[in-house]
Motif scaffolding. Structure first.
Motif, PDB file in Angstrom:
ATOM      1  N   PRO A   1      15.574   1.396 -14.908  1.00  0.00           N
ATOM      2  CA  PRO A   1      14.190   1.614 -14.478  1.00  0.00           C
ATOM      3  C   PRO A   1      13.552   0.390 -13.835  1.00  0.00           C
ATOM      4  CG  PRO A   1      14.555   2.573 -16.647  1.00  0.00           C
ATOM      5  CD  PRO A   1      15.768   1.759 -16.330  1.00  0.00           C
ATOM      6  N   ALA A   2      13.868  -0.801 -14.338  1.00  0.00           N
ATOM      7  CA  ALA A   2      13.296  -2.024 -13.762  1.00  0.00           C
ATOM      8  C   ALA A   2      13.807  -2.248 -12.345  1.00  0.00           C
ATOM      9  CB  ALA A   2      13.620  -3.234 -14.633  1.00  0.00           C
ATOM     10  N   ILE A   3      15.115  -2.076 -12.146  1.00  0.00           N
ATOM     11  CA  ILE A   3      15.682  -2.222 -10.805  1.00  0.00           C
ATOM     12  C   ILE A   3      15.063  -1.203  -9.853  1.00  0.00           C
ATOM     13  CG2 ILE A   3      17.796  -1.953  -9.448  1.00  0.00           C
ATOM     14  CD1 ILE A   3      19.324  -3.095 -11.876  1.00  0.00           C
ATOM     15  N   ALA A   4      14.921   0.030 -10.333  1.00  0.00           N
ATOM     16  CA  ALA A   4      14.306   1.078  -9.503  1.00  0.00           C
ATOM     17  C   ALA A   4      12.866   0.729  -9.152  1.00  0.00           C
ATOM     18  CB  ALA A   4      14.364   2.414 -10.244  1.00  0.00           C
ATOM     19  N   ALA A   5      12.120   0.208 -10.141  1.00  0.00           N
ATOM     20  CA  ALA A   5      10.722  -0.150  -9.899  1.00  0.00           C
ATOM     21  C   ALA A   5      10.613  -1.277  -8.883  1.00  0.00           C
ATOM     22  CB  ALA A   5      10.053  -0.555 -11.213  1.00  0.00           C
ATOM     23  N   ILE A   6      11.438  -2.313  -9.037  1.00  0.00           N
ATOM     24  CA  ILE A   6      11.383  -3.460  -8.121  1.00  0.00           C
ATOM     25  C   ILE A   6      11.704  -3.023  -6.690  1.00  0.00           C
ATOM     26  CG2 ILE A   6      12.496  -5.652  -7.515  1.00  0.00           C
ATOM     27  CD1 ILE A   6      12.848  -6.091 -10.571  1.00  0.00           C
ATOM     28  N   LEU A   7      12.729  -2.195  -6.538  1.00  0.00           N
ATOM     29  CA  LEU A   7      13.086  -1.706  -5.200  1.00  0.00           C
ATOM     30  C   LEU A   7      11.966  -0.846  -4.618  1.00  0.00           C
ATOM     31  CD1 LEU A   7      16.866  -0.830  -5.692  1.00  0.00           C
ATOM     32  CD2 LEU A   7      15.888  -2.793  -4.491  1.00  0.00           C
ATOM     33  N   CYS A   8      11.318  -0.066  -5.472  1.00  0.00           N
ATOM     34  CA  CYS A   8      10.208   0.769  -5.004  1.00  0.00           C
ATOM     35  C   CYS A   8       8.984  -0.078  -4.646  1.00  0.00           C
ATOM     36  CB  CYS A   8       9.836   1.810  -6.063  1.00  0.00           C
ATOM     37  SG  CYS A   8      10.991   3.193  -6.160  1.00  0.00           S
ATOM     38  N   PHE A   9       8.730  -1.144  -5.419  1.00  0.00           N
ATOM     39  CA  PHE A   9       7.636  -2.053  -5.064  1.00  0.00           C
ATOM     40  C   PHE A   9       7.853  -2.614  -3.654  1.00  0.00           C
ATOM     41  CE2 PHE A   9       7.083  -3.130  -9.820  1.00  0.00           C
ATOM     42  CZ  PHE A   9       6.120  -2.147  -9.958  1.00  0.00           C
ATOM     43  N   ILE A  10       9.107  -2.934  -3.337  1.00  0.00           N
ATOM     44  CA  ILE A  10       9.430  -3.493  -2.029  1.00  0.00           C
ATOM     45  C   ILE A  10       9.330  -2.416  -0.945  1.00  0.00           C
ATOM     46  CG2 ILE A  10      11.265  -4.557  -0.640  1.00  0.00           C
ATOM     47  CD1 ILE A  10      12.296  -5.819  -3.271  1.00  0.00           C
ATOM     48  N   TYR A  11       9.942  -1.259  -1.217  1.00  0.00           N
ATOM     49  CA  TYR A  11       9.998  -0.188  -0.209  1.00  0.00           C
ATOM     50  C   TYR A  11       8.613   0.374   0.088  1.00  0.00           C
ATOM     51  CZ  TYR A  11      11.444   4.127   2.123  1.00  0.00           C
ATOM     52  OH  TYR A  11      11.604   5.137   3.029  1.00  0.00           O
ATOM     53  N   PHE A  12       7.797   0.525  -0.953  1.00  0.00           N
ATOM     54  CA  PHE A  12       6.467   1.120  -0.782  1.00  0.00           C
ATOM     55  C   PHE A  12       5.369   0.055  -0.702  1.00  0.00           C
ATOM     56  CE2 PHE A  12       8.859   4.581  -2.887  1.00  0.00           C
ATOM     57  CZ  PHE A  12       8.661   5.590  -1.945  1.00  0.00           C
ATOM     58  N   LYS A  13       5.735  -1.149  -0.322  1.00  0.00           N
ATOM     59  CA  LYS A  13       4.751  -2.218  -0.207  1.00  0.00           C
ATOM     60  C   LYS A  13       3.596  -1.798   0.706  1.00  0.00           C
ATOM     61  CE  LYS A  13       4.297  -7.157   0.832  1.00  0.00           C
ATOM     62  NZ  LYS A  13       5.000  -8.378   1.320  1.00  0.00           N
ATOM     63  N   GLY A  14       2.385  -1.942   0.194  1.00  0.00           N
ATOM     64  CA  GLY A  14       1.210  -1.535   0.953  1.00  0.00           C
ATOM     65  C   GLY A  14       0.847  -0.075   0.769  1.00  0.00           C
ATOM     66  N   LYS A  15       1.736   0.678   0.110  1.00  0.00           N
ATOM     67  CA  LYS A  15       1.487   2.101  -0.123  1.00  0.00           C
ATOM     68  C   LYS A  15       1.446   2.447  -1.605  1.00  0.00           C
ATOM     69  CE  LYS A  15       3.763   3.513   4.177  1.00  0.00           C
ATOM     70  NZ  LYS A  15       4.844   4.361   4.764  1.00  0.00           N
ATOM     71  N   HIS A  16       1.477   1.397  -2.442  1.00  0.00           N
ATOM     72  CA  HIS A  16       1.482   1.636  -3.882  1.00  0.00           C
ATOM     73  C   HIS A  16       0.482   0.702  -4.557  1.00  0.00           C
ATOM     74  CE1 HIS A  16       2.927   2.601  -7.891  1.00  0.00           C
ATOM     75  NE2 HIS A  16       3.054   1.312  -8.143  1.00  0.00           N
ATOM     76  N   GLU A  17      -0.494   1.292  -5.234  1.00  0.00           N
ATOM     77  CA  GLU A  17      -1.505   0.501  -5.933  1.00  0.00           C
ATOM     78  C   GLU A  17      -1.096   0.336  -7.396  1.00  0.00           C
ATOM     79  OE1 GLU A  17      -6.232   0.634  -7.246  1.00  0.00           O
ATOM     80  OE2 GLU A  17      -5.361   2.264  -6.037  1.00  0.00           O
ATOM     81  N   ARG A  18      -0.923  -0.916  -7.813  1.00  0.00           N
ATOM     82  CA  ARG A  18      -0.567  -1.201  -9.205  1.00  0.00           C
ATOM     83  C   ARG A  18      -1.829  -1.445 -10.016  1.00  0.00           C
ATOM     84  NH1 ARG A  18       3.913  -5.530 -10.352  1.00  0.00           N
ATOM     85  NH2 ARG A  18       3.739  -4.478 -12.369  1.00  0.00           N
ATOM     86  N   THR A  19      -1.944  -0.757 -11.127  1.00  0.00           N
ATOM     87  CA  THR A  19      -3.037  -1.039 -12.065  1.00  0.00           C
ATOM     88  C   THR A  19      -2.499  -1.594 -13.370  1.00  0.00           C
ATOM     89  OG1 THR A  19      -3.052   1.159 -13.117  1.00  0.00           O
ATOM     90  CG2 THR A  19      -4.340   0.902 -11.087  1.00  0.00           C
ATOM     91  N   ILE A  20      -1.239  -1.272 -13.691  1.00  0.00           N
ATOM     92  CA  ILE A  20      -0.619  -1.734 -14.935  1.00  0.00           C
ATOM     93  C   ILE A  20       0.275  -2.921 -14.624  1.00  0.00           C
ATOM     94  CG2 ILE A  20       0.917  -1.089 -16.840  1.00  0.00           C
ATOM     95  CD1 ILE A  20      -0.022   1.831 -16.362  1.00  0.00           C
ATOM     96  N   THR A  21      -0.092  -4.095 -15.159  1.00  0.00           N
ATOM     97  CA  THR A  21       0.612  -5.341 -14.854  1.00  0.00           C
ATOM     98  C   THR A  21       0.795  -6.149 -16.134  1.00  0.00           C
ATOM     99  OG1 THR A  21      -1.461  -6.525 -14.441  1.00  0.00           O
ATOM    100  CG2 THR A  21      -0.445  -5.405 -12.553  1.00  0.00           C
ATOM    101  N   PHE A  22       1.452  -7.301 -16.027  1.00  0.00           N
ATOM    102  CA  PHE A  22       1.566  -8.191 -17.182  1.00  0.00           C
ATOM    103  C   PHE A  22       0.194  -8.674 -17.624  1.00  0.00           C
ATOM    104  CE2 PHE A  22       5.915  -8.788 -15.485  1.00  0.00           C
ATOM    105  CZ  PHE A  22       6.613  -8.474 -16.629  1.00  0.00           C
TER     106      PHE A  22
END
Length: 244
Positions: A57-78
């Motif tokens: 899941p972490a690898i999938a999330a990181i790749l998605c953060f990169i692929y959807f950069k500018g199209k994904h709003e993060r609200t849950i962070t460290f």
């Protein structure tokens, strides 16, 4: 399964994330649960095997953060809405465990200094899941009906553990076991998801996931005592999370 409440971009995010997470993790789950008598299982160190399936899941999330950069709003962070409370939420329970295990030795198989090992290694392993499920996918599903969202997230989470409970017992027993696991994971998704939603903190998700694992994996009365104390601490922090 993907609700009509999700737009095309949200559905694309869910599908790409989930396919990658499963492609990474499923071979390791299969080796652990199905091919555990094979040469490949005996040739892979157990820790490496664990890292393999929990990192999906972490690898999938990181790749998605990169692929959807500018199209994904993060609200849950460290950081969440309070980094200090997030660190307290995660670290203090281990200190409580050390105190309980020191005062009550000889009960269970967890030594008092277990937290010294668990803090760095356990955090990384559990983050392998939580960065995906809470850190990415829960944000993707914003806007869905509350209960549909938790059901979908819980269903996908348990299905990701696809080999769990499949190799032991009768066919009927396996069916009942899987129904229990789906029900339990969906309930756990609601609890972790709602508290993470309130705090926006990955530390909360990782902490709760860590202690659920500890209760299931170790026969330790000290772990149960500590969780009782933790619930008091966590409740106080959650209720006062947005206060200075």
């Amino acid at each position: 399964m993907l609700s009509k409440e999700l737009n095309k971009l949200q559905k694309k995010k869910v599908i790409i994330f989930y396919v990658i997470a499963c492609l990474v993790s499923w071979p390791f789950f299969a080796i652990r649960d199905i091919f555990n008598d094979s040469w490949i299982y005996n040739s892979i160190p157990s820790k490496l095997l664990t890292v393999g399936y929990m990192s999906g899941p972490a690898i999938a999330a990181i790749l998605c953060f990169i692929y959807f950069k500018g199209k994904h709003e993060r609200t849950i962070t460290f950081k969440g809405t309070s980094l200090s409370k997030g660190l307290i939420f995660y670290l203090v329970p281990f200190i409580l465990f050390w105190i309980v295990a020191t005062l009550n030795p000889g009960y269970g198989d967890l030594p008092p200094d277990y937290f010294l090992i668990s803090i760095p290694s356990g955090f990384i392993l559990i983050l392998g899941e939580e960065l995906g499920w809470r850190g990415f996918l829960q944000d993707v599903l914003r806007g869905m009906n509350e209960w549909k969202k938790w059901f979908l997230l819980g269903f996908l989470w348990e299905t990701w553990h696809f080999t769990r409970g499949l190799t032991q017992g009768t066919f009927l027993g396996i069916i009942f076991k899987k129904l229990f696991l789906y029900s339990f994971v969906i309930l756990l998704t609601i609890i972790i998801g709602k508290l993470t939603e309130r705090t926006k903190s990955l530390f909360v998700a990782v902490t709760l996931h860590t202690w659920v694992n500890m209760l299931f994996e170790f026969d330790s009365i000290n772990a149960f005592i500590t969780v009782g104390l933790n619930i008091i601490l966590w409740s106080f922090l959650i209720l006062n999370w947005n206060k200075k």
